[in-house]
Design an enzyme around this catalytic site. Sequence first.
Site, mmCIF file in Angstrom:
data_model
loop_
_atom_site.group_PDB
_atom_site.id
_atom_site.type_symbol
_atom_site.label_atom_id
_atom_site.label_comp_id
_atom_site.label_asym_id
_atom_site.label_seq_id
_atom_site.Cartn_x
_atom_site.Cartn_y
_atom_site.Cartn_z
ATOM 1 N N ARG A 38 0.825 -1.222 0.000
ATOM 2 C CA ARG A 38 0.000 0.000 0.000
ATOM 3 C C ARG A 38 0.855 1.266 0.000
ATOM 4 O O ARG A 38 0.469 2.277 -0.595
ATOM 5 C CB ARG A 38 -0.937 -0.008 1.215
ATOM 6 C CG ARG A 38 -1.954 1.140 1.244
ATOM 7 C CD ARG A 38 -2.952 0.945 2.374
ATOM 8 N NE ARG A 38 -4.044 1.907 2.339
ATOM 9 C CZ ARG A 38 -4.190 2.938 3.188
ATOM 10 N NH1 ARG A 38 -3.286 3.136 4.130
ATOM 11 N NH2 ARG A 38 -5.223 3.749 3.093
ATOM 12 N N ILE A 64 -7.529 7.721 -1.021
ATOM 13 C CA ILE A 64 -7.412 6.264 -0.983
ATOM 14 C C ILE A 64 -8.230 5.834 0.235
ATOM 15 O O ILE A 64 -8.137 6.447 1.304
ATOM 16 C CB ILE A 64 -5.934 5.824 -0.879
ATOM 17 C CG1 ILE A 64 -5.803 4.291 -0.846
ATOM 18 C CG2 ILE A 64 -5.221 6.449 0.313
ATOM 19 C CD1 ILE A 64 -4.346 3.800 -0.929
ATOM 20 N N SER A 65 -9.057 4.804 0.081
ATOM 21 C CA SER A 65 -9.923 4.358 1.180
ATOM 22 C C SER A 65 -9.108 3.762 2.330
ATOM 23 O O SER A 65 -7.976 3.318 2.136
ATOM 24 C CB SER A 65 -10.897 3.298 0.674
ATOM 25 O OG SER A 65 -11.699 3.806 -0.364
ATOM 26 N N HIS A 66 -9.715 3.729 3.531
ATOM 27 C CA HIS A 66 -9.103 3.049 4.676
ATOM 28 C C HIS A 66 -8.860 1.578 4.306
ATOM 29 O O HIS A 66 -9.715 0.967 3.649
ATOM 30 C CB HIS A 66 -10.062 3.047 5.874
ATOM 31 C CG HIS A 66 -10.267 4.372 6.516
ATOM 32 N ND1 HIS A 66 -11.025 5.367 5.945
ATOM 33 C CD2 HIS A 66 -9.814 4.859 7.687
ATOM 34 C CE1 HIS A 66 -11.032 6.412 6.753
ATOM 35 N NE2 HIS A 66 -10.299 6.145 7.816
#
Length: 216
Positions: A38, A64-66
Amino acid sequence: MHDSFVHKGKRKILVDYLRNKIGISDENVLSAMNIVPRHLFIESIFEDYAYEDRAFPILAHQTISHPSTVAEQSELLMVQPGDKILEIGTGCGYQTAVLIALKGLVYTVERQKDLFDYSKNKLRELNMYPKFQSFGDGFAGLPTFAPFDKVIVTCGASVLPVELLKQLKVGGIMVIPLGPTDEQVLYRFTKISPTEIEKEEFGAYKFVPMLGSTNQ
Ligand code: SAH
């Protein structure tokens, strides 16, 4: 930046957190998230925090999502190897990479040119290849490649994009956050028959909005 043993160690801790604290039980999802680096998808200033359960700004005022959201959406999608998956909202390409690690055949759409270009380069750099990357409006789906086994939407839609449901196979699953800009509810729709849809609800989330045509 590269993928060092420190990154790998932090990733393992994140995966344990997703399993024990968030309740993700699909081992395929957990191992996909253990594989995808990530920290390489976000700006280097955030590198040290890449494996905390946090969202970060990416290009074009998007996020960017969790990791917990990516894990939950991926789990709800129940990906089988070889599934044809339509993803709306490529963003930086992180969720795309997780779906590829799950052995999905991913067709992904992004309406921001900067992110379309960024994710394309990033995924290629990491040797992760979606089947097709499209620059355009996800509300229309990808009719030329339909039908899909799975549809995942990574932005919050204020109305249900019916076109996407149409492009789903019978037996297929669509995971989508629906609601106003400030808060959405995550839904899973399962297409039981050409005319019957089962709807399940999975709690409140905050996604960036799903917007219309590419010139907004
Ligand atoms: N999964 C992505 C999340 C990015 S945020 C990631 O891991 O980075 C959601 C993305 O949806 C944004 O990049 C936004 O530009 C995109 N988006 C919003 N409306 C869209 C639409 N109508 N069609 C395609 N993409 C859209």
